[in-house]
Design a protein around this motif. Sequence first.
Motif, PDB file in Angstrom:
ATOM      1  N   ASN A 128       0.830  -1.203   0.000  1.00  0.00           N
ATOM      2  CA  ASN A 128       0.000   0.000   0.000  1.00  0.00           C
ATOM      3  C   ASN A 128       0.865   1.253   0.000  1.00  0.00           C
ATOM      4  O   ASN A 128       0.554   2.240  -0.680  1.00  0.00           O
ATOM      5  CB  ASN A 128      -0.916  -0.017   1.228  1.00  0.00           C
ATOM      6  N   ALA A 129       1.972   1.214   0.749  1.00  0.00           N
ATOM      7  CA  ALA A 129       2.880   2.365   0.780  1.00  0.00           C
ATOM      8  C   ALA A 129       3.540   2.576  -0.572  1.00  0.00           C
ATOM      9  O   ALA A 129       3.682   3.709  -1.046  1.00  0.00           O
ATOM     10  CB  ALA A 129       3.929   2.158   1.868  1.00  0.00           C
ATOM     11  N   VAL A 130       3.960   1.489  -1.217  1.00  0.00           N
ATOM     12  CA  VAL A 130       4.575   1.596  -2.541  1.00  0.00           C
ATOM     13  C   VAL A 130       3.575   2.172  -3.540  1.00  0.00           C
ATOM     14  O   VAL A 130       3.905   3.055  -4.337  1.00  0.00           O
ATOM     15  CB  VAL A 130       5.069   0.214  -3.017  1.00  0.00           C
ATOM     16  N   ALA A 131       2.337   1.697  -3.484  1.00  0.00           N
ATOM     17  CA  ALA A 131       1.306   2.182  -4.410  1.00  0.00           C
ATOM     18  C   ALA A 131       1.029   3.667  -4.212  1.00  0.00           C
ATOM     19  O   ALA A 131       0.677   4.363  -5.164  1.00  0.00           O
ATOM     20  CB  ALA A 131       0.021   1.377  -4.225  1.00  0.00           C
ATOM     21  N   GLY A 132       1.171   4.141  -2.977  1.00  0.00           N
ATOM     22  CA  GLY A 132       0.852   5.536  -2.692  1.00  0.00           C
ATOM     23  C   GLY A 132       2.008   6.489  -2.788  1.00  0.00           C
ATOM     24  O   GLY A 132       1.851   7.681  -2.545  1.00  0.00           O
ATOM     25  N   ALA A 133       3.213   6.001  -3.156  1.00  0.00           N
ATOM     26  CA  ALA A 133       4.388   6.856  -3.139  1.00  0.00           C
ATOM     27  C   ALA A 133       4.697   7.500  -4.480  1.00  0.00           C
ATOM     28  O   ALA A 133       5.362   8.527  -4.533  1.00  0.00           O
ATOM     29  CB  ALA A 133       5.608   6.046  -2.685  1.00  0.00           C
ATOM     30  N   LEU A 134       4.206   6.892  -5.573  1.00  0.00           N
ATOM     31  CA  LEU A 134       4.556   7.363  -6.905  1.00  0.00           C
ATOM     32  C   LEU A 134       3.315   7.452  -7.781  1.00  0.00           C
ATOM     33  O   LEU A 134       2.346   6.724  -7.555  1.00  0.00           O
ATOM     34  CB  LEU A 134       5.565   6.403  -7.568  1.00  0.00           C
ATOM     35  N   PRO A 135       3.331   8.337  -8.791  1.00  0.00           N
ATOM     36  CA  PRO A 135       2.238   8.318  -9.768  1.00  0.00           C
ATOM     37  C   PRO A 135       2.208   6.968 -10.481  1.00  0.00           C
ATOM     38  O   PRO A 135       3.246   6.446 -10.880  1.00  0.00           O
ATOM     39  CB  PRO A 135       2.616   9.450 -10.745  1.00  0.00           C
ATOM     40  N   GLY A 136       1.028   6.401 -10.638  1.00  0.00           N
ATOM     41  CA  GLY A 136       0.945   5.076 -11.227  1.00  0.00           C
ATOM     42  C   GLY A 136       1.609   4.023 -10.374  1.00  0.00           C
ATOM     43  O   GLY A 136       2.071   2.996 -10.879  1.00  0.00           O
ATOM     44  N   GLY A 137       1.651   4.261  -9.045  1.00  0.00           N
ATOM     45  CA  GLY A 137       2.369   3.374  -8.142  1.00  0.00           C
ATOM     46  C   GLY A 137       1.777   1.989  -8.023  1.00  0.00           C
ATOM     47  O   GLY A 137       2.444   1.090  -7.502  1.00  0.00           O
ATOM     48  N   ALA A 138       0.540   1.794  -8.478  1.00  0.00           N
ATOM     49  CA  ALA A 138      -0.073   0.468  -8.393  1.00  0.00           C
ATOM     50  C   ALA A 138       0.725  -0.570  -9.181  1.00  0.00           C
ATOM     51  O   ALA A 138       0.801  -1.733  -8.781  1.00  0.00           O
ATOM     52  CB  ALA A 138      -1.511   0.523  -8.902  1.00  0.00           C
ATOM     53  N   ALA A 139       1.352  -0.163 -10.292  1.00  0.00           N
ATOM     54  CA  ALA A 139       2.151  -1.102 -11.081  1.00  0.00           C
ATOM     55  C   ALA A 139       3.378  -1.558 -10.300  1.00  0.00           C
ATOM     56  O   ALA A 139       3.714  -2.749 -10.271  1.00  0.00           O
ATOM     57  CB  ALA A 139       2.575  -0.452 -12.405  1.00  0.00           C
ATOM     58  N   PHE A 140       4.060  -0.608  -9.642  1.00  0.00           N
ATOM     59  CA  PHE A 140       5.214  -0.964  -8.817  1.00  0.00           C
ATOM     60  C   PHE A 140       4.785  -1.853  -7.651  1.00  0.00           C
ATOM     61  O   PHE A 140       5.455  -2.824  -7.310  1.00  0.00           O
ATOM     62  CB  PHE A 140       5.875   0.305  -8.273  1.00  0.00           C
ATOM     63  N   SER A 141       3.661  -1.480  -7.030  1.00  0.00           N
ATOM     64  CA  SER A 141       3.172  -2.219  -5.870  1.00  0.00           C
ATOM     65  C   SER A 141       2.835  -3.659  -6.237  1.00  0.00           C
ATOM     66  O   SER A 141       3.202  -4.600  -5.514  1.00  0.00           O
ATOM     67  CB  SER A 141       1.938  -1.524  -5.301  1.00  0.00           C
ATOM     68  N   THR A 142       2.153  -3.848  -7.359  1.00  0.00           N
ATOM     69  CA  THR A 142       1.767  -5.187  -7.788  1.00  0.00           C
ATOM     70  C   THR A 142       2.992  -6.041  -8.087  1.00  0.00           C
ATOM     71  O   THR A 142       3.063  -7.218  -7.706  1.00  0.00           O
ATOM     72  CB  THR A 142       0.865  -5.108  -9.022  1.00  0.00           C
TER      73      THR A 142
END
Length: 361
Positions: free
Chosen positions: A95-109
């Motif tokens: 959740n932190a990774v997803a919220g740290a960058l624009p389009g962070g959901a891709a990094f988070s996944t």
Amino acid sequence: MGVEESRTPGRAGRAWWPIAVLLVGGAVFVAISRRDELGKAFDLLSRVSLVKLPLALACEAGALLCLTGVQRWLLLAGGLRVRLTSMFALTLASNAVAGALPGGAAFSTAWLYRQLRRRGAGQALAAASLVVAGALSALGLLVIIVVGLLTTGARGPGAVIGRVLVVLGLVAVVVFAVFRSARVRAACGRGWRRVKARHDRMRRAEEAVRGLVEQARSVQPGLRPWLRPYALAQFNWVLDAACLAASLWALDIGVPWHGVLIAYALAQIPGSLRLTPGGVGIVEASLTALLVVYGLSPQQALAGTLLYRFWSYWLLQPVGWGFWIALTLHGRRSGDDDTGSDSGPDAGPDGGSDSRPDSRE
């Protein structure tokens, strides 16, 4: 899955940055132009009730536990047992990774996929559990929108959304009627097979989801067991919305019960696009505007939104990144390979796991 997927987050990040900069710049401009309302909102925040405040924290913690429970159940159904504490840490970190960058959901996944592989999930199980969890979450938000429309009636933007949903419902009925034709189903089947033959990623995704469903049926037959992950996904949204209501209550602001649910649900849609880190600026602006539509003054709506965002975003960032650092360092020290113990795309979902699921869980 290896090389192509590792490049995808980088491309997504580069695409989102110009949009994010423009949106954040616009948010700063609006904040400066509305500094009087901001001052009044911060004055309300300074008088928050410390006695009522823990309820908002409890609601948000419950929402995170439900989100954790969805992913854990799916892994358990696929043959992999993960401790609740470990899954909770993974959820907060992703959740932190997803919220740290624009389009962070891709990094988070991508990061969560690698973490699940390290813990023994096969490629199919890791991918399918993420896909199914996302589908259950989307269904839960849709139910929140429908319930919100029923409570708000014909007032505000909910009326427009209601008409759109009615039209979509009619289209769905027509499509269902058309698909009763054997010829249509056969033609669609041929088209889907051509798509799978042309795009290997689509074929793998279908096989992964089908494998998870079949594995879950072998452990817990029937539809009833799937009500549990759906209920957890639904309560994740319900408790997060309750955090917003509790934040308003802690500020001694009357909760607009007729519109708070639809305001909350509609604000999640632009926020989920992750055009800015964690939807910063977008969620605040949309939720504040919607709460004003449903009866709050601008300063009340802004104060409630900021307090809610503190629990649901700002507080979770340092906590989640702490877990991310700990989990990443632990993975490097243990020398685990990112792809887990099994090496092929057809490896079993329980490769490397310590135990099989118990039908009672």
